[in-house]
Design an enzyme around this catalytic site. Structure first.
Site, PDB file in Angstrom:
ATOM      1  N   ASP A 250      68.603  69.658 -78.789  1.00 34.13           N
ATOM      2  CA  ASP A 250      68.151  69.350 -77.432  1.00 34.13           C
ATOM      3  C   ASP A 250      68.593  67.940 -77.063  1.00 34.13           C
ATOM      4  OD1 ASP A 250      66.750  70.115 -75.076  1.00 34.13           O
ATOM      5  OD2 ASP A 250      65.119  68.782 -75.633  1.00 34.13           O
TER       6      ASP A 250
ATOM      7  N   HIS B 220      65.686  61.607 -65.146  1.00 38.89           N
ATOM      8  CA  HIS B 220      64.583  61.881 -66.068  1.00 38.89           C
ATOM      9  C   HIS B 220      64.365  60.714 -67.020  1.00 38.89           C
ATOM     10  CE1 HIS B 220      61.968  63.970 -68.876  1.00 38.89           C
ATOM     11  NE2 HIS B 220      62.831  63.760 -69.848  1.00 38.89           N
TER      12      HIS B 220
ATOM     13  N   GLU C  29      59.715  71.578 -69.746  1.00 35.57           N
ATOM     14  CA  GLU C  29      60.949  70.863 -69.474  1.00 35.57           C
ATOM     15  C   GLU C  29      61.953  71.873 -68.940  1.00 35.57           C
ATOM     16  OE1 GLU C  29      60.801  66.993 -72.420  1.00 35.57           O
ATOM     17  OE2 GLU C  29      62.132  68.657 -72.964  1.00 35.57           O
TER      18      GLU C  29
ATOM     19  N   GLU D  10      65.334  73.103 -68.231  1.00 35.90           N
ATOM     20  CA  GLU D  10      66.630  72.779 -68.825  1.00 35.90           C
ATOM     21  C   GLU D  10      67.621  73.933 -68.646  1.00 35.90           C
ATOM     22  OE1 GLU D  10      66.718  71.116 -72.714  1.00 35.90           O
ATOM     23  OE2 GLU D  10      64.652  70.351 -72.630  1.00 35.90           O
TER      24      GLU D  10
ATOM     25  N   ASP E 163      61.852  74.035 -72.509  1.00 30.95           N
ATOM     26  CA  ASP E 163      61.488  73.432 -73.791  1.00 30.95           C
ATOM     27  C   ASP E 163      60.064  72.894 -73.676  1.00 30.95           C
ATOM     28  OD1 ASP E 163      62.045  72.790 -76.428  1.00 30.95           O
ATOM     29  OD2 ASP E 163      62.705  70.769 -75.923  1.00 30.95           O
TER      30      ASP E 163
ATOM     31  N   ARG F  95      52.766  66.727 -74.969  1.00 30.59           N
ATOM     32  CA  ARG F  95      53.025  65.300 -74.803  1.00 30.59           C
ATOM     33  C   ARG F  95      52.110  64.425 -75.648  1.00 30.59           C
ATOM     34  NH1 ARG F  95      58.066  65.422 -72.823  1.00 30.59           N
ATOM     35  NH2 ARG F  95      58.197  66.535 -70.834  1.00 30.59           N
TER      36      ARG F  95
ATOM     37  N   GLN G 268      53.338  64.680 -79.226  1.00 35.63           N
ATOM     38  CA  GLN G 268      54.635  64.005 -79.271  1.00 35.63           C
ATOM     39  C   GLN G 268      54.475  62.486 -79.288  1.00 35.63           C
ATOM     40  OE1 GLN G 268      57.091  64.947 -75.892  1.00 35.63           O
ATOM     41  NE2 GLN G 268      58.814  63.713 -76.580  1.00 35.63           N
TER      42      GLN G 268
ATOM     43  N   LYS H 263      57.300  69.593 -80.107  1.00 30.30           N
ATOM     44  CA  LYS H 263      58.382  70.347 -79.476  1.00 30.30           C
ATOM     45  C   LYS H 263      58.667  71.684 -80.158  1.00 30.30           C
ATOM     46  CE  LYS H 263      60.226  67.338 -76.433  1.00 30.30           C
ATOM     47  NZ  LYS H 263      60.618  67.632 -75.051  1.00 30.30           N
TER      48      LYS H 263
ATOM     49  N   THR I 150      60.349  77.370 -77.566  1.00 28.38           N
ATOM     50  CA  THR I 150      61.395  77.098 -76.576  1.00 28.38           C
ATOM     51  C   THR I 150      61.769  78.441 -75.968  1.00 28.38           C
ATOM     52  OG1 THR I 150      62.261  75.213 -77.832  1.00 28.38           O
ATOM     53  CG2 THR I 150      63.722  76.213 -76.194  1.00 28.38           C
TER      54      THR I 150
ATOM     55  N   GLU J 208      56.641  63.838 -65.296  1.00 30.28           N
ATOM     56  CA  GLU J 208      57.194  63.086 -64.166  1.00 30.28           C
ATOM     57  C   GLU J 208      56.503  63.459 -62.853  1.00 30.28           C
ATOM     58  OE1 GLU J 208      61.774  62.990 -64.521  1.00 30.28           O
ATOM     59  OE2 GLU J 208      61.064  64.670 -65.753  1.00 30.28           O
TER      60      GLU J 208
END
Length: 403
Positions: free
Chosen positions: A117, A124, A191, A193, A225, A229, A232, A245, A249, A352
């Site tokens: 990844d 971002h 996420e 992607e 993904d 948080r 992480q 993570k 996925t 975000e």
């Protein structure tokens, strides 16, 4: 409407023809399928009936044999499939092998080898920098404009769209907490992607140059993904993402071949720093893709990230991933990293969109800082195609369930 008569402008018309793997209701037998409108063509059965030399590649329970066959085979098969669904002389033979999508079960379309990844969106990366390093002189890390940052992920938990995502548990520690605690993530995120699927392998010790991208990469798909948080944030120093993570996925059931996206190729954003020769694409064909992504939570669109803004291209990512001599394997998957545009409504993660939970989203069913159990996240996208028609990417959907 007969299956060959796809409505004009359908994003899954003959100009697209993405690949997947399906089984019939009540059957465990899987086979390669190609999407046409709201139908799926049993590609192996059609190839056998028409005497195609590629029948053995298509009558398989996974795309991997086709992926490994290489660009000449990919182009030949695509030309044949296009003819089978557009030339009237083939329709009588092919018609029995077209099945309504509603009547089949879709599966993970390829066996995932390795998963990498990346972190390729400047928007971002700057947003994340502003959130976590508000006093830094530069929101980007010093290496960001010089190489595509990435990490090696977990391939065993790549799942197909529609698979429930179990809320992960792990250690978490807020800055003011005296000690870490263990429990379910309370900051579960997404996420948005794009994933790239490797077909042809490479030899260990032999880097893949920028111009080798289209010889090794078969196609792309949407990818979510999922990210815990809070887990992480506590675990990632100094080695990077791990349990926050690796739990899931999600990828689309449909892989769009690169050949279907010729009209969507665009130049990447202007580079602001000189690149080392192995990453310098100034003399290469345009390496970006104009993909228009939409992110919905419980059916409500919350963001529309533009993939055309990605600073690092998929070709540069592949070159960097192998420049140390690491080899490619058939079925390797690498993610672009979160796709975020310059506007607030174009951010590809809740981190975000809510500015780390400070500004919750107002949804029809209540506020969201991060995901709640029962929330359904759906990624969809399209790209410009021939003569103004859209090329649809298969959506990615996942529902959060309690751990």
């Amino acid at each position: 409407m007969p299956p060959f008569e796809v409505p004009e402008g359908d994003p899954f018309g003959p100009h697209n023809l993405p690949y997947g793997v399906f089984s019939h209701a009540g059957s465990q037998e899987r086979t390669v399928g190609v999407r046409l409108g709201d139908h799926v063509l049993d590609a192996g059965a059609a190839a056998h009936a028409l005497g195609s030399p590629y029948a053995s590649l298509l009558a398989r329970p996974t795309l991997n044999p086709l992926l490994a066959a290489g660009r000449t085979a990919w182009s030949d098969v695509r030309r044949a499939l296009t003819a089978w669904v557009t030339v009237p002389a083939h329709q009588e033979t092919v018609a029995p092998f077209l099945h309504p999508l509603s009547s089949v079960t879709l599966h993970l379309p390829f066996e995932v080898a390795d998963y990498v990844d990346f972190y390729a969106s400047e928007n971002h990366a700057r947003n994340v920098g502003h959130i976590f390093r508000p006093d830094a002189a530069d929101s980007l890390t010093p290496n960001w404009k010089h190489l595509p940052i990435g990490y090696h992920g977990r391939s065993g938990t790549v799942v197909v769209s529609g698979t429930d995502v179990v809320r992960p548990s792990g250690q978490r520690k807020a800055p003011a907490d005296p000690a870490p605690v263990f429990g379910p993530s309370v900051r579960l995120d997404i996420e948005a992607e794009v994933g790239f699927v490797v077909g042809v392998p490479s030899t260990i010790g032999s880097p893949v140059a920028l111009d080798g991208f289209r010889e090794h990469v078969f196609g792309l798909c949407l990818l979510n993904d999922w990210s815990a948080r809070d887990i992480q944030a506590w675990e990632y120093v100094p080695l990077g993402p791990f349990l926050g993570k690796s739990f899931a996925t999600s990828v689309s059931a449909w892989i769009t071949p690169l050949d279907a996206l010729e009209e969507a190729r665009v130049a990447p954003p202007e580079r602001t720093h000189p690149l080392l020769p192995y990453l310098d694409d100034s003399g290469e064909e345009p390496g970006g893709y104009d993909l228009r992504i939409s992110v919905a939570i419980n059916g409500h669109v919350v963001s529309e990230p533009p993939f055309s803004t990605m600073y690092w291209t998929a070709a540069q990512q592949l070159a960097h991933m192998t420049v140390n001599g690491a080899s490619l394997r058939t079925g390797d998957l690498y993610g672009s990293g979160t796709v975020s545009g310059p506007e607030p409504a174009q951010r590809g993660s809740l981190l975000e969109l809510t500015w780390n939970g400070r500004d919750p989203l107002e949804l029809p069913d209540g506020k969201r800082a991060f995901l709640e159990d029962g929330d359904v996240v759906t990624l969809s996208a399209w790209a410009p195609g021939p003569a103004g028609v859209r090329v649809g990417l298969g959506e990615v959907t996942g529902r959060v369930v309690a751990g």
